[in-house]
Design an enzyme around this catalytic site. Sequence first.
Site, PDB file in Angstrom:
ATOM      1  CG  LEU A  65      -1.954   0.953   2.190  1.00  0.00           C
ATOM      2  CD1 LEU A  65      -2.475   1.581   0.539  1.00  0.00           C
ATOM      3  CD2 LEU A  65      -3.069   1.078   3.076  1.00  0.00           C
ATOM      4  CB  SER A  66       3.311   2.619   2.367  1.00  0.00           C
ATOM      5  OG  SER A  66       2.585   2.109   3.818  1.00  0.00           O
ATOM      6  CB  ILE A 119       6.523  -4.680   0.091  1.00  0.00           C
ATOM      7  CG1 ILE A 119       6.958  -3.023  -0.623  1.00  0.00           C
ATOM      8  CG2 ILE A 119       6.054  -5.312   0.363  1.00  0.00           C
ATOM      9  CD1 ILE A 119       5.289  -2.186   0.207  1.00  0.00           C
ATOM     10  CB  THR A 120       6.222  -6.161   5.736  1.00  0.00           C
ATOM     11  OG1 THR A 120       6.599  -5.384   6.364  1.00  0.00           O
ATOM     12  CG2 THR A 120       6.631  -7.355   7.073  1.00  0.00           C
ATOM     13  CD  GLN A 149       6.519   0.167  48.129  1.00  0.00           C
ATOM     14  OE1 GLN A 149       7.434   1.045  48.608  1.00  0.00           O
ATOM     15  NE2 GLN A 149       5.115  -0.565  48.818  1.00  0.00           N
ATOM     16  CD  GLU A 195      -1.116  -4.217   9.851  1.00  0.00           C
ATOM     17  OE1 GLU A 195      -2.258  -3.678  10.037  1.00  0.00           O
ATOM     18  OE2 GLU A 195      -0.319  -5.513   9.620  1.00  0.00           O
ATOM     19  CB  THR A 255       1.701   6.194  12.844  1.00  0.00           C
ATOM     20  OG1 THR A 255       0.432   7.517  12.999  1.00  0.00           O
ATOM     21  CG2 THR A 255       2.513   6.287  11.943  1.00  0.00           C
TER      22      THR A 255
HETATM   23  C1  LIG Z   1       9.712  -2.291   8.853  1.00  0.00           C
HETATM   24  C2  LIG Z   1       8.613  -1.749   8.132  1.00  0.00           C
HETATM   25  C3  LIG Z   1       7.849  -2.686   7.932  1.00  0.00           C
HETATM   26  C4  LIG Z   1       6.696  -1.895   7.205  1.00  0.00           C
HETATM   27  N1  LIG Z   1       5.338  -2.824   6.025  1.00  0.00           N
HETATM   28  C5  LIG Z   1       4.617  -2.435   5.736  1.00  0.00           C
HETATM   29  C6  LIG Z   1       4.031  -2.756   4.881  1.00  0.00           C
HETATM   30  O1  LIG Z   1       3.772  -4.562   4.852  1.00  0.00           O
HETATM   31  N2  LIG Z   1       3.443  -3.268   3.479  1.00  0.00           N
HETATM   32  C7  LIG Z   1       2.967  -1.178   3.292  1.00  0.00           C
HETATM   33  O2  LIG Z   1       2.563  -0.832   2.707  1.00  0.00           O
HETATM   34  N3  LIG Z   1       3.371  -0.474   4.501  1.00  0.00           N
HETATM   35  C8  LIG Z   1       4.140  -0.669   4.953  1.00  0.00           C
HETATM   36  N4  LIG Z   1       5.073   0.247   6.149  1.00  0.00           N
HETATM   37  C9  LIG Z   1       4.852   1.283   6.269  1.00  0.00           C
HETATM   38  C10 LIG Z   1       4.369   1.742   7.029  1.00  0.00           C
HETATM   39  O3  LIG Z   1       2.614   1.912   7.119  1.00  0.00           O
HETATM   40  C11 LIG Z   1       4.091   3.679   6.823  1.00  0.00           C
HETATM   41  O4  LIG Z   1       5.602   4.127   7.602  1.00  0.00           O
HETATM   42  C12 LIG Z   1       3.407   4.432   7.794  1.00  0.00           C
HETATM   43  O5  LIG Z   1       2.412   4.009   7.756  1.00  0.00           O
HETATM   44  C13 LIG Z   1       3.240   5.924   7.903  1.00  0.00           C
HETATM   45  O6  LIG Z   1       3.994   6.216   6.814  1.00  0.00           O
HETATM   46  P1  LIG Z   1       5.805   7.320   6.812  1.00  0.00           P
HETATM   47  O7  LIG Z   1       6.635   6.359   6.855  1.00  0.00           O
HETATM   48  O8  LIG Z   1       5.497   7.896   5.147  1.00  0.00           O
HETATM   49  O9  LIG Z   1       5.031   8.196   8.056  1.00  0.00           O
HETATM   50  P2  LIG Z   1       4.705   9.618   7.732  1.00  0.00           P
HETATM   51  O10 LIG Z   1       3.029   9.423   7.241  1.00  0.00           O
HETATM   52  O11 LIG Z   1       5.394  10.424   6.540  1.00  0.00           O
HETATM   53  O12 LIG Z   1       4.979  10.602   9.037  1.00  0.00           O
HETATM   54  C14 LIG Z   1       5.205  10.635   9.920  1.00  0.00           C
HETATM   55  C15 LIG Z   1       5.167  11.565  11.233  1.00  0.00           C
HETATM   56  O13 LIG Z   1       4.110  12.320  10.941  1.00  0.00           O
HETATM   57  C16 LIG Z   1       2.914  11.521  11.633  1.00  0.00           C
HETATM   58  N5  LIG Z   1       1.654  12.090  11.387  1.00  0.00           N
HETATM   59  C17 LIG Z   1       1.007  12.272   9.312  1.00  0.00           C
HETATM   60  N6  LIG Z   1       0.327  12.402   8.904  1.00  0.00           N
HETATM   61  C18 LIG Z   1      -0.755  12.556  10.190  1.00  0.00           C
HETATM   62  C19 LIG Z   1      -1.814  13.448  10.888  1.00  0.00           C
HETATM   63  N7  LIG Z   1      -2.688  13.636   9.640  1.00  0.00           N
HETATM   64  N8  LIG Z   1      -1.670  13.513  12.263  1.00  0.00           N
HETATM   65  C20 LIG Z   1      -1.307  14.106  13.163  1.00  0.00           C
HETATM   66  N9  LIG Z   1      -0.170  13.248  12.597  1.00  0.00           N
HETATM   67  C21 LIG Z   1       0.214  12.493  11.213  1.00  0.00           C
HETATM   68  C22 LIG Z   1       2.777   9.815  11.905  1.00  0.00           C
HETATM   69  O14 LIG Z   1       2.455  10.108  12.928  1.00  0.00           O
HETATM   70  C23 LIG Z   1       4.180  10.089  11.993  1.00  0.00           C
HETATM   71  O15 LIG Z   1       4.522  10.565  13.618  1.00  0.00           O
HETATM   72  C24 LIG Z   1       6.089  -0.659   6.801  1.00  0.00           C
HETATM   73  C25 LIG Z   1       7.096   0.738   7.095  1.00  0.00           C
HETATM   74  C26 LIG Z   1       7.464  -0.050   8.069  1.00  0.00           C
HETATM   75  C27 LIG Z   1       8.888   1.120   8.695  1.00  0.00           C
END
Ligand SMILES: Cc1cc2nc3c(=O)[nH]c(=O)nc-3n(C[C@H](O)[C@H](O)[C@H](O)COP(=O)(O)OP(=O)(O)OC[C@H]3O[C@@H](n4cnc5c(N)ncnc54)[C@H](O)[C@@H]3O)c2cc1C
Length: 386
Positions: free
Chosen positions: A128-129, A160-161, A284, A369, A371
């Site tokens: 997805l990402s 992608i995991t 404690q 999945e 944040t």
């Molecule tokens: C080890 C690993 C495995 C993963 N596996 C998969 C996978 O198998 N498939 C897949 O599709 N993705 C996968 N991901 C992607 C993961 O789901 C994304 O990293 C995650 O959703 C965050 O997206 P980003 O890294 O672009 O962070 P960003 O979206 O850039 O966010 C950065 C920061 O801003 C905050 N933020 C962003 N928008 C808002 C908002 N509206 N309000 C408040 N805070 C906000 C976030 O919470 C975060 O703290 C994986 C990531 C990692 C690191």
Amino acid sequence: MDAGFGLYQLGDEHNALREAVRALAEKEIAPHATEVDEQERYPVEALEALNKAGFNAPHIPDAYGGQGADSIAGNIVIEEIARICASSSLIPAVNKLGTMNLILGGSEDLKKKVLPSIAAGEMASYALSEREAGSDTASMRTRARHDGDTWVVNGTKCWITNAGVSSWYTVMAVTDPNAAKPADGITAFMVHKDDPGFSIGPKERKLGIKGSPTREIYFENCVIPEDRVIGEPGQGLRLAFRTLDHTRHSIGAQALGIAQGAFDATVAYVKDRKQFGKAIADFQGVQFMIADMGMKIEAARHLVYAAAAKVERHEPDASFASSAAKTFASDTAMQVTTDAVQLFGGAGYTRDFPVERMMRDAKITQIYEGTNQIQRMVMARQLLKG
Ligand SMILES: Cc1cc2nc3c(=O)[nH]c(=O)nc-3n(C[C@H](O)[C@H](O)[C@H](O)COP(=O)(O)OP(=O)(O)OC[C@H]3O[C@@H](n4cnc5c(N)ncnc54)[C@H](O)[C@@H]3O)c2cc1C
């Protein structure tokens, strides 16, 4: 008590399953967990043991060669493996993530094509990402164009995991860039590793879950047959969100397992370690930390299993419950593993004990999945909707 009231506990079958997975994890996975982390290598021993026992993808329905496990049973498997090795727990967790779109919305033919191979031991990933579309998934740029009786995919997915290990990938791509709402222009596909134009990038260098490869995947005029669309074109993002309801509580289960593993190691350590002429468990200040850790784990366990049951029963607050379970359990895992390192003292900061690995592994459960900030948005949206 009236026999008509069910008691508030898991049933015998679930408890027996927990014992079986715990025994397997301690015998087959524990001896390799440290090495898998240090060498950043795929946990092949875990894969073999899980495949043999049918714990690799227990959620796959019996009709397609799987175990047909309910969500609670699936979470027990993930929790018990994560208690020993978080990287290995991503085998059942990501197999679920990588096939749930298909299970929820795919055609019978496509299910028959993909699901038996995953039940038999091949792996599935979920794409997805993208680099510029993380939390804001609808802004993705990967495109798929209908061309005769094929689809042609172009773009890059990241993070992608298990990429490179998996045979099948659930991939979300924009099929209608002019859709009024961007979410309505996104479609989900099943892509196979041998499809022409598909390739994988190098492994990311990560803080934790080092045994599970995370890579980019590339689509360069990648041609896939027409019947690999999951559901109807334009339904992809909705299916992705429904999938996440089913899988976020499972990340809660993973977090819970990591926390439990760190807690078990800590309880043993504080009873054994002596300072000032007695076991540190007698102080404690230490006891209060142990009490807080145990209390939070127990609360997380209730949320995780209640959410799994709500999702299974399609209850109206299932999205809220799944996000709440993931958020609370992952925040708990981070706190508990950090306190575990603290209670091991200097020893906790070394790789001689598993708690530093568990602390590093716990962190990802607050990020992937969606944040935990995004989870709070999901929860608030559902609560305010009434
Ligand atoms: C080890 C690993 C495995 C993963 N596996 C998969 C996978 O198998 N498939 C897949 O599709 N993705 C996968 N991901 C992607 C993961 O789901 C994304 O990293 C995650 O959703 C965050 O997206 P980003 O890294 O672009 O962070 P960003 O979206 O850039 O966010 C950065 C920061 O801003 C905050 N933020 C962003 N928008 C808002 C908002 N509206 N309000 C408040 N805070 C906000 C976030 O919470 C975060 O703290 C994986 C990531 C990692 C690191």
